[in-house]
Design a protein around this motif. Structure first.
Motif, PDB file in Angstrom:
ATOM      1  N   SER A  35      -1.439  -1.981   6.606  1.00 52.85           N
ATOM      2  CA  SER A  35      -0.483  -0.999   6.082  1.00 52.85           C
ATOM      3  C   SER A  35       0.115  -1.429   4.740  1.00 52.85           C
ATOM      4  O   SER A  35       0.308  -0.596   3.843  1.00 52.85           O
ATOM      5  CB  SER A  35       0.620  -0.723   7.100  1.00 52.85           C
ATOM      6  OG  SER A  35       1.309  -1.914   7.423  1.00 52.85           O
ATOM      7  N   MET A  39      -0.439   0.577   1.057  1.00 52.89           N
ATOM      8  CA  MET A  39       0.598   1.029   0.131  1.00 52.89           C
ATOM      9  C   MET A  39       0.405   0.406  -1.255  1.00 52.89           C
ATOM     10  O   MET A  39       0.646   1.068  -2.269  1.00 52.89           O
ATOM     11  CB  MET A  39       1.986   0.738   0.691  1.00 52.89           C
ATOM     12  CG  MET A  39       2.312   1.555   1.943  1.00 52.89           C
ATOM     13  SD  MET A  39       1.943   3.323   1.828  1.00 52.89           S
ATOM     14  CE  MET A  39       3.024   3.836   0.502  1.00 52.89           C
ATOM     15  N   ILE A  42      -2.319   2.490  -2.855  1.00 53.56           N
ATOM     16  CA  ILE A  42      -1.786   3.780  -3.298  1.00 53.56           C
ATOM     17  C   ILE A  42      -1.017   3.606  -4.608  1.00 53.56           C
ATOM     18  O   ILE A  42      -1.195   4.378  -5.558  1.00 53.56           O
ATOM     19  CB  ILE A  42      -0.876   4.398  -2.211  1.00 53.56           C
ATOM     20  CG1 ILE A  42      -1.671   4.689  -0.928  1.00 53.56           C
ATOM     21  CG2 ILE A  42      -0.180   5.649  -2.723  1.00 53.56           C
ATOM     22  CD1 ILE A  42      -2.857   5.591  -1.088  1.00 53.56           C
ATOM     23  N   GLU A  46      -1.997   5.346  -8.135  1.00 55.24           N
ATOM     24  CA  GLU A  46      -1.065   6.260  -8.795  1.00 55.24           C
ATOM     25  C   GLU A  46      -0.781   5.803 -10.227  1.00 55.24           C
ATOM     26  O   GLU A  46      -0.742   6.629 -11.144  1.00 55.24           O
ATOM     27  CB  GLU A  46       0.231   6.375  -7.991  1.00 55.24           C
ATOM     28  CG  GLU A  46       0.066   7.159  -6.710  1.00 55.24           C
ATOM     29  CD  GLU A  46       1.338   7.267  -5.894  1.00 55.24           C
ATOM     30  OE1 GLU A  46       1.449   8.243  -5.126  1.00 55.24           O
ATOM     31  OE2 GLU A  46       2.224   6.383  -6.008  1.00 55.24           O
ATOM     32  N   SER A  52       0.499  11.313  -8.376  1.00 52.46           N
ATOM     33  CA  SER A  52       1.351  11.002  -7.221  1.00 52.46           C
ATOM     34  C   SER A  52       0.777  11.674  -5.982  1.00 52.46           C
ATOM     35  O   SER A  52       0.450  12.860  -6.020  1.00 52.46           O
ATOM     36  CB  SER A  52       2.773  11.511  -7.435  1.00 52.46           C
ATOM     37  OG  SER A  52       3.386  10.806  -8.482  1.00 52.46           O
ATOM     38  N   ASN A  54       1.189  12.833  -1.956  1.00 51.19           N
ATOM     39  CA  ASN A  54       2.224  13.147  -0.976  1.00 51.19           C
ATOM     40  C   ASN A  54       1.966  12.339   0.293  1.00 51.19           C
ATOM     41  O   ASN A  54       0.918  11.695   0.443  1.00 51.19           O
ATOM     42  CB  ASN A  54       2.319  14.659  -0.718  1.00 51.19           C
ATOM     43  CG  ASN A  54       1.083  15.224  -0.044  1.00 51.19           C
ATOM     44  OD1 ASN A  54       0.536  14.639   0.888  1.00 51.19           O
ATOM     45  ND2 ASN A  54       0.632  16.384  -0.505  1.00 51.19           N
ATOM     46  N   ASN A  55       2.916  12.362   1.211  1.00 51.35           N
ATOM     47  CA  ASN A  55       2.823  11.543   2.427  1.00 51.35           C
ATOM     48  C   ASN A  55       1.586  11.852   3.254  1.00 51.35           C
ATOM     49  O   ASN A  55       0.942  10.932   3.778  1.00 51.35           O
ATOM     50  CB  ASN A  55       4.082  11.702   3.281  1.00 51.35           C
ATOM     51  CG  ASN A  55       5.293  11.062   2.653  1.00 51.35           C
ATOM     52  OD1 ASN A  55       5.172  10.177   1.810  1.00 51.35           O
ATOM     53  ND2 ASN A  55       6.471  11.519   3.038  1.00 51.35           N
ATOM     54  N   ASP A  56       1.244  13.137   3.397  1.00 51.95           N
ATOM     55  CA  ASP A  56       0.058  13.498   4.185  1.00 51.95           C
ATOM     56  C   ASP A  56      -1.212  12.934   3.559  1.00 51.95           C
ATOM     57  O   ASP A  56      -2.094  12.439   4.266  1.00 51.95           O
ATOM     58  CB  ASP A  56      -0.061  15.019   4.315  1.00 51.95           C
ATOM     59  CG  ASP A  56       1.013  15.610   5.212  1.00 51.95           C
ATOM     60  OD1 ASP A  56       1.560  14.880   6.071  1.00 51.95           O
ATOM     61  OD2 ASP A  56       1.313  16.813   5.056  1.00 51.95           O
ATOM     62  N   GLU A  57      -1.307  12.989   2.252  1.00 46.23           N
ATOM     63  CA  GLU A  57      -2.478  12.439   1.574  1.00 46.23           C
ATOM     64  C   GLU A  57      -2.571  10.932   1.777  1.00 46.23           C
ATOM     65  O   GLU A  57      -3.656  10.403   2.050  1.00 46.23           O
ATOM     66  CB  GLU A  57      -2.413  12.745   0.075  1.00 46.23           C
ATOM     67  CG  GLU A  57      -2.600  14.205  -0.265  1.00 46.23           C
ATOM     68  CD  GLU A  57      -2.364  14.497  -1.718  1.00 46.23           C
ATOM     69  OE1 GLU A  57      -3.135  15.301  -2.276  1.00 46.23           O
ATOM     70  OE2 GLU A  57      -1.407  13.934  -2.311  1.00 46.23           O
ATOM     71  N   ILE A  58      -1.440  10.266   1.656  1.00 49.30           N
ATOM     72  CA  ILE A  58      -1.421   8.810   1.818  1.00 49.30           C
ATOM     73  C   ILE A  58      -1.915   8.410   3.206  1.00 49.30           C
ATOM     74  O   ILE A  58      -2.727   7.493   3.346  1.00 49.30           O
ATOM     75  CB  ILE A  58      -0.004   8.259   1.556  1.00 49.30           C
ATOM     76  CG1 ILE A  58       0.337   8.415   0.071  1.00 49.30           C
ATOM     77  CG2 ILE A  58       0.116   6.802   2.000  1.00 49.30           C
ATOM     78  CD1 ILE A  58       1.783   8.140  -0.276  1.00 49.30           C
ATOM     79  N   VAL A  59      -1.474   9.117   4.208  1.00 48.21           N
ATOM     80  CA  VAL A  59      -1.884   8.816   5.583  1.00 48.21           C
ATOM     81  C   VAL A  59      -3.374   9.080   5.780  1.00 48.21           C
ATOM     82  O   VAL A  59      -4.057   8.340   6.489  1.00 48.21           O
ATOM     83  CB  VAL A  59      -1.043   9.642   6.588  1.00 48.21           C
ATOM     84  CG1 VAL A  59      -1.582   9.531   7.993  1.00 48.21           C
ATOM     85  CG2 VAL A  59       0.416   9.206   6.538  1.00 48.21           C
ATOM     86  N   ASP A  60      -3.892  10.122   5.128  1.00 46.46           N
ATOM     87  CA  ASP A  60      -5.293  10.514   5.314  1.00 46.46           C
ATOM     88  C   ASP A  60      -6.296   9.635   4.576  1.00 46.46           C
ATOM     89  O   ASP A  60      -7.475   9.620   4.911  1.00 46.46           O
ATOM     90  CB  ASP A  60      -5.502  11.958   4.859  1.00 46.46           C
ATOM     91  CG  ASP A  60      -4.863  12.967   5.788  1.00 46.46           C
ATOM     92  OD1 ASP A  60      -4.563  12.607   6.942  1.00 46.46           O
ATOM     93  OD2 ASP A  60      -4.660  14.125   5.354  1.00 46.46           O
TER      94      ASP A  60
END
Length: 82
Positions: A35, A39, A42, A46, A52, A54-60
């Motif tokens: 994890s 990050m 990411i 970026e 940038s 979004n949170n959903d993209e980061i998780v996917d």
């Protein structure tokens, strides 16, 4: 391989400390992609591409292919907005 693909593979290699980034590379392929490193990856992406996520993209984004797709989507959207 285009320059975006090469840049992403180089970033992933540096962040995840592996030279084995292939087109089918995924999070399960190395213990180094935890994890914290996710990050870090990411953040570097970026910064490198001036985008940038979004949170959903980061998780996917759990594979090289998904990372590449998300980066390209953002870059394509920026070109449309220019």
């Amino acid at each position: 391989m285009d320059s975006i693909e090469l840049r992403i593979k180089n970033i992933m290699s540096l962040v995840l400390k592996t030279d084995h980034i292939t087109d089918d590379f995924k999070i399960e392929d190395t213990e180094k992609w935890d994890s914290l490193q996710h990050m870090n990856l990411i953040a570097v992406l970026e910064d490198e591409f001036d985008i940038s996520f979004n949170n959903d993209e980061i998780v996917d984004m759990k594979s090289y292919t998904l990372v590449l797709d998300k980066v390209r989507q953002h870059l394509d959207n920026e070109q449309l907005n220019d």
